[in-house]
Write a protein that holds these residues in place. Structure first.
Motif, PDB file in Angstrom:
ATOM      1  N   ASN A 187      38.702  40.439  42.921  1.00 48.39           N
ATOM      2  CA  ASN A 187      39.717  41.467  43.182  1.00 48.39           C
ATOM      3  C   ASN A 187      40.375  41.991  41.905  1.00 48.39           C
ATOM      4  O   ASN A 187      41.209  42.876  41.957  1.00 48.39           O
ATOM      5  CB  ASN A 187      40.786  40.935  44.129  1.00 48.39           C
ATOM      6  CG  ASN A 187      41.546  39.747  43.560  1.00 48.39           C
ATOM      7  OD1 ASN A 187      41.127  39.156  42.567  1.00 48.39           O
ATOM      8  ND2 ASN A 187      42.642  39.386  44.188  1.00 48.39           N
ATOM      9  N   THR A 188      39.990  41.505  40.736  1.00 47.72           N
ATOM     10  CA  THR A 188      40.522  42.011  39.464  1.00 47.72           C
ATOM     11  C   THR A 188      39.859  43.337  39.137  1.00 47.72           C
ATOM     12  O   THR A 188      38.652  43.419  38.995  1.00 47.72           O
ATOM     13  CB  THR A 188      40.261  40.998  38.317  1.00 47.72           C
ATOM     14  OG1 THR A 188      40.866  39.764  38.657  1.00 47.72           O
ATOM     15  CG2 THR A 188      40.818  41.515  37.008  1.00 47.72           C
ATOM     16  N   ARG A 189      40.641  44.400  39.045  1.00 51.97           N
ATOM     17  CA  ARG A 189      40.106  45.741  38.807  1.00 51.97           C
ATOM     18  C   ARG A 189      40.120  46.111  37.328  1.00 51.97           C
ATOM     19  O   ARG A 189      39.260  46.844  36.858  1.00 51.97           O
ATOM     20  CB  ARG A 189      40.899  46.798  39.583  1.00 51.97           C
ATOM     21  CG  ARG A 189      41.003  46.558  41.078  1.00 51.97           C
ATOM     22  CD  ARG A 189      39.699  46.221  41.770  1.00 51.97           C
ATOM     23  NE  ARG A 189      38.682  47.233  41.645  1.00 51.97           N
ATOM     24  CZ  ARG A 189      37.403  47.046  41.940  1.00 51.97           C
ATOM     25  NH1 ARG A 189      36.977  45.892  42.372  1.00 51.97           N
ATOM     26  NH2 ARG A 189      36.530  48.016  41.800  1.00 51.97           N
ATOM     27  N   LYS A 190      41.133  45.639  36.583  1.00 57.02           N
ATOM     28  CA  LYS A 190      41.221  45.899  35.150  1.00 57.02           C
ATOM     29  C   LYS A 190      41.517  44.587  34.450  1.00 57.02           C
ATOM     30  O   LYS A 190      42.249  43.759  34.969  1.00 57.02           O
ATOM     31  CB  LYS A 190      42.323  46.914  34.841  1.00 57.02           C
ATOM     32  CG  LYS A 190      42.014  48.282  35.399  1.00 57.02           C
ATOM     33  CD  LYS A 190      43.021  49.307  34.957  1.00 57.02           C
ATOM     34  CE  LYS A 190      42.590  50.638  35.571  1.00 57.02           C
ATOM     35  NZ  LYS A 190      43.128  51.765  34.915  1.00 57.02           N
ATOM     36  N   TRP A 191      40.923  44.410  33.259  1.00 57.91           N
ATOM     37  CA  TRP A 191      41.121  43.156  32.537  1.00 57.91           C
ATOM     38  C   TRP A 191      40.907  43.367  31.049  1.00 57.91           C
ATOM     39  O   TRP A 191      40.276  44.329  30.635  1.00 57.91           O
ATOM     40  CB  TRP A 191      40.185  42.066  33.078  1.00 57.91           C
ATOM     41  CG  TRP A 191      38.725  42.432  33.091  1.00 57.91           C
ATOM     42  CD1 TRP A 191      38.087  43.218  34.014  1.00 57.91           C
ATOM     43  CD2 TRP A 191      37.728  42.067  32.152  1.00 57.91           C
ATOM     44  NE1 TRP A 191      36.762  43.345  33.701  1.00 57.91           N
ATOM     45  CE2 TRP A 191      36.503  42.647  32.567  1.00 57.91           C
ATOM     46  CE3 TRP A 191      37.737  41.292  30.997  1.00 57.91           C
ATOM     47  CZ2 TRP A 191      35.325  42.470  31.861  1.00 57.91           C
ATOM     48  CZ3 TRP A 191      36.552  41.122  30.301  1.00 57.91           C
ATOM     49  CH2 TRP A 191      35.368  41.709  30.740  1.00 57.91           C
ATOM     50  N   ASP A 192      41.481  42.480  30.262  1.00 55.32           N
ATOM     51  CA  ASP A 192      41.298  42.487  28.808  1.00 55.32           C
ATOM     52  C   ASP A 192      40.345  41.359  28.460  1.00 55.32           C
ATOM     53  O   ASP A 192      40.533  40.220  28.897  1.00 55.32           O
ATOM     54  CB  ASP A 192      42.626  42.268  28.084  1.00 55.32           C
ATOM     55  CG  ASP A 192      43.564  43.440  28.264  1.00 55.32           C
ATOM     56  OD1 ASP A 192      43.077  44.583  28.329  1.00 55.32           O
ATOM     57  OD2 ASP A 192      44.780  43.220  28.351  1.00 55.32           O
ATOM     58  N   PHE A 193      39.340  41.671  27.677  1.00 54.24           N
ATOM     59  CA  PHE A 193      38.381  40.651  27.288  1.00 54.24           C
ATOM     60  C   PHE A 193      39.054  39.708  26.297  1.00 54.24           C
ATOM     61  O   PHE A 193      39.619  40.151  25.307  1.00 54.24           O
ATOM     62  CB  PHE A 193      37.136  41.288  26.674  1.00 54.24           C
ATOM     63  CG  PHE A 193      36.009  40.325  26.532  1.00 54.24           C
ATOM     64  CD1 PHE A 193      35.304  39.905  27.641  1.00 54.24           C
ATOM     65  CD2 PHE A 193      35.689  39.796  25.302  1.00 54.24           C
ATOM     66  CE1 PHE A 193      34.280  38.988  27.514  1.00 54.24           C
ATOM     67  CE2 PHE A 193      34.660  38.888  25.168  1.00 54.24           C
ATOM     68  CZ  PHE A 193      33.958  38.478  26.283  1.00 54.24           C
ATOM     69  N   PRO A 194      39.034  38.400  26.566  1.00 52.84           N
ATOM     70  CA  PRO A 194      39.795  37.460  25.749  1.00 52.84           C
ATOM     71  C   PRO A 194      39.345  37.358  24.292  1.00 52.84           C
ATOM     72  O   PRO A 194      40.154  37.098  23.413  1.00 52.84           O
ATOM     73  CB  PRO A 194      39.613  36.115  26.457  1.00 52.84           C
ATOM     74  CG  PRO A 194      38.455  36.273  27.349  1.00 52.84           C
ATOM     75  CD  PRO A 194      38.344  37.738  27.656  1.00 52.84           C
TER      76      PRO A 194
ATOM     77  N   LYS B 215      35.049  33.202  34.221  1.00 59.51           N
ATOM     78  CA  LYS B 215      35.662  33.404  35.533  1.00 59.51           C
ATOM     79  C   LYS B 215      36.444  34.705  35.539  1.00 59.51           C
ATOM     80  O   LYS B 215      37.259  34.953  34.653  1.00 59.51           O
ATOM     81  CB  LYS B 215      36.594  32.244  35.873  1.00 59.51           C
ATOM     82  CG  LYS B 215      35.874  30.929  36.034  1.00 59.51           C
ATOM     83  CD  LYS B 215      36.833  29.816  36.365  1.00 59.51           C
ATOM     84  CE  LYS B 215      36.061  28.512  36.463  1.00 59.51           C
ATOM     85  NZ  LYS B 215      36.927  27.383  36.736  1.00 59.51           N
ATOM     86  N   LEU B 216      36.186  35.506  36.547  1.00 56.62           N
ATOM     87  CA  LEU B 216      36.915  36.754  36.743  1.00 56.62           C
ATOM     88  C   LEU B 216      36.956  36.996  38.241  1.00 56.62           C
ATOM     89  O   LEU B 216      35.912  37.263  38.856  1.00 56.62           O
ATOM     90  CB  LEU B 216      36.216  37.913  36.020  1.00 56.62           C
ATOM     91  CG  LEU B 216      36.955  39.234  35.991  1.00 56.62           C
ATOM     92  CD1 LEU B 216      38.249  39.123  35.196  1.00 56.62           C
ATOM     93  CD2 LEU B 216      36.088  40.314  35.377  1.00 56.62           C
ATOM     94  N   PRO B 217      38.140  36.877  38.861  1.00 56.35           N
ATOM     95  CA  PRO B 217      38.234  37.068  40.305  1.00 56.35           C
ATOM     96  C   PRO B 217      37.685  38.425  40.741  1.00 56.35           C
ATOM     97  O   PRO B 217      37.843  39.422  40.039  1.00 56.35           O
ATOM     98  CB  PRO B 217      39.734  36.977  40.589  1.00 56.35           C
ATOM     99  CG  PRO B 217      40.299  36.226  39.420  1.00 56.35           C
ATOM    100  CD  PRO B 217      39.425  36.580  38.250  1.00 56.35           C
TER     101      PRO B 217
END
Length: 76
Positions: free
Chosen positions: A30-37, A26-28
């Protein structure tokens, strides 16, 4: 010379880690930047997506691969 390569419409380009190929469940949108878990890699959504699409097209053209979404690589 340029070659047009069509990849699968449902290829998960923005949720897929460009370093390891795993997919975040799951990744919304509207999420522009994220860290891969799993690996902690930091991703910009647009850049990550572009790199994944480029790599899928390259794999399809070089290896004549049929690039599809691999549901076995999902992570939470």
């Amino acid at each position: 010379m340029r070659t047009f390569v069509k990849i699968d419409r449902w290829f998960s380009s923005y949720r897929r880690c460009r370093n390891y190929g795993n997919i975040v469940d799951k990744l919304p949108v509207n999420t522009r930047k994220w860290d891969f878990p799993k690996c902690g890699a930091n991703h910009d959504r647009d850049i990550n997506s572009a790199i994944n699409i480029w790599a899928a097209g390259l794999a399809a053209s070089v290896c004549r691969a049929n690039v599809k979404l691999n549901k076995n690589t999902s992570v939470g």
